[in-house]
Design an enzyme around this catalytic site. Structure first.
Site, mmCIF file in Angstrom:
data_model
loop_
_atom_site.group_PDB
_atom_site.id
_atom_site.type_symbol
_atom_site.label_atom_id
_atom_site.label_comp_id
_atom_site.label_asym_id
_atom_site.label_seq_id
_atom_site.Cartn_x
_atom_site.Cartn_y
_atom_site.Cartn_z
ATOM 1 N N PHE A 236 -34.468 -41.822 41.812
ATOM 2 C CA PHE A 236 -34.368 -43.121 41.136
ATOM 3 C C PHE A 236 -32.960 -43.431 40.655
ATOM 4 O O PHE A 236 -32.626 -44.583 40.426
ATOM 5 C CB PHE A 236 -35.372 -43.232 39.980
ATOM 6 C CG PHE A 236 -35.378 -42.073 39.023
ATOM 7 C CD1 PHE A 236 -34.416 -41.958 38.039
ATOM 8 C CD2 PHE A 236 -36.365 -41.101 39.116
ATOM 9 C CE1 PHE A 236 -34.427 -40.895 37.152
ATOM 10 C CE2 PHE A 236 -36.391 -40.033 38.234
ATOM 11 C CZ PHE A 236 -35.414 -39.927 37.249
ATOM 12 N N GLY B 166 -30.508 -46.157 42.432
ATOM 13 C CA GLY B 166 -30.516 -47.592 42.162
ATOM 14 C C GLY B 166 -30.659 -47.951 40.696
ATOM 15 O O GLY B 166 -30.676 -49.121 40.348
ATOM 16 N N HIS B 167 -30.753 -46.956 39.815
ATOM 17 C CA HIS B 167 -31.021 -47.234 38.384
ATOM 18 C C HIS B 167 -30.141 -46.370 37.491
ATOM 19 O O HIS B 167 -30.636 -45.420 36.902
ATOM 20 C CB HIS B 167 -32.492 -46.958 38.081
ATOM 21 C CG HIS B 167 -32.990 -47.618 36.828
ATOM 22 N ND1 HIS B 167 -32.930 -47.030 35.586
ATOM 23 C CD2 HIS B 167 -33.571 -48.822 36.630
ATOM 24 C CE1 HIS B 167 -33.470 -47.830 34.683
ATOM 25 N NE2 HIS B 167 -33.871 -48.926 35.298
ATOM 26 N N PHE B 168 -29.030 -46.564 37.278
ATOM 27 C CA PHE B 168 -28.060 -47.521 37.823
ATOM 28 C C PHE B 168 -26.911 -46.687 38.364
ATOM 29 O O PHE B 168 -26.494 -45.740 37.686
ATOM 30 C CB PHE B 168 -27.564 -48.469 36.728
ATOM 31 C CG PHE B 168 -28.691 -49.234 36.071
ATOM 32 C CD1 PHE B 168 -29.261 -50.327 36.715
ATOM 33 C CD2 PHE B 168 -29.198 -48.857 34.847
ATOM 34 C CE1 PHE B 168 -30.290 -51.045 36.105
ATOM 35 C CE2 PHE B 168 -30.229 -49.562 34.243
ATOM 36 C CZ PHE B 168 -30.777 -50.655 34.869
ATOM 37 N N VAL C 130 -29.522 -44.120 34.362
ATOM 38 C CA VAL C 130 -30.479 -44.097 33.256
ATOM 39 C C VAL C 130 -31.870 -43.882 33.858
ATOM 40 O O VAL C 130 -32.250 -44.570 34.808
ATOM 41 C CB VAL C 130 -30.445 -45.433 32.472
ATOM 42 C CG1 VAL C 130 -31.539 -45.479 31.414
ATOM 43 C CG2 VAL C 130 -29.081 -45.658 31.837
#
Length: 154
Positions: A50, A53-55, A60
């Site tokens: 994850f 893309g986050h971030f 986070v």
């Protein structure tokens, strides 16, 4: 009275939870008392899928995944309350609801999340739990979680 800790390593966790990579979010159970509470950990690595893309600039952990990990810890406590040996075949605990979820700080790569879930009540296969997620002793998330026990066909 014994001070022996009830622990679960990843091999035992895999017997109870249907989740697999990349969605298995509990690494170890540190202690549990059936029908009362369970403490577990999640080691957060920059290699988590994850974080792509986050971030990318400021990684986070998504809050919904912190809640999912807490729900998985809740499921483990529910199973251990039902049967301390092996999970009964054809039974799953489904995430049934959440109330009063609060996020107090971000979780970043390198953090270790400690989950503490407590059973509030269980009636007719519906369990109500309270959980907290902490990093370095500081609460990052808290919520009331409900799960439902269901028979599944195999």
């Amino acid at each position: 009275m014994s001070n022996q800790m009830n622990t679960m390593d990843i091999k035992e966790i895999l017997k109870y939870l249907p989740h697999r990579y990349p969605f298995l979010l509990i690494d170890r159970v540190l202690d549990y008392t059936p029908g009362v509470s369970l403490q577990a950990i999640k080691n957060v690595s920059i290699n988590e899928p994850f974080f792509q893309g986050h971030f990318p600039i400021q990684p986070v952990m998504p809050g919904v995944l912190i809640l999912e990990a807490m729900a998985q810890a809740t499921g483990l406590l529910a199973f251990k309350t039902m049967s301390s040996d092996v999970p009964p075949p054809g039974v799953l605990y489904y995430f049934a609801g959440i109330d009063n979820a609060r996020f107090r700080r971000v979780v970043e790569p390198g953090d270790q999340i400690h989950f503490d879930v407590k059973m509030i009540k269980e009636r007719r296969g519906i369990g109500v739990f309270y959980g907290e997620a902490k990093v370095d002793g500081e609460v990052v998330c808290s919520a009331e979680i409900m799960c439902a026990r269901r028979e599944i066909s195999q």
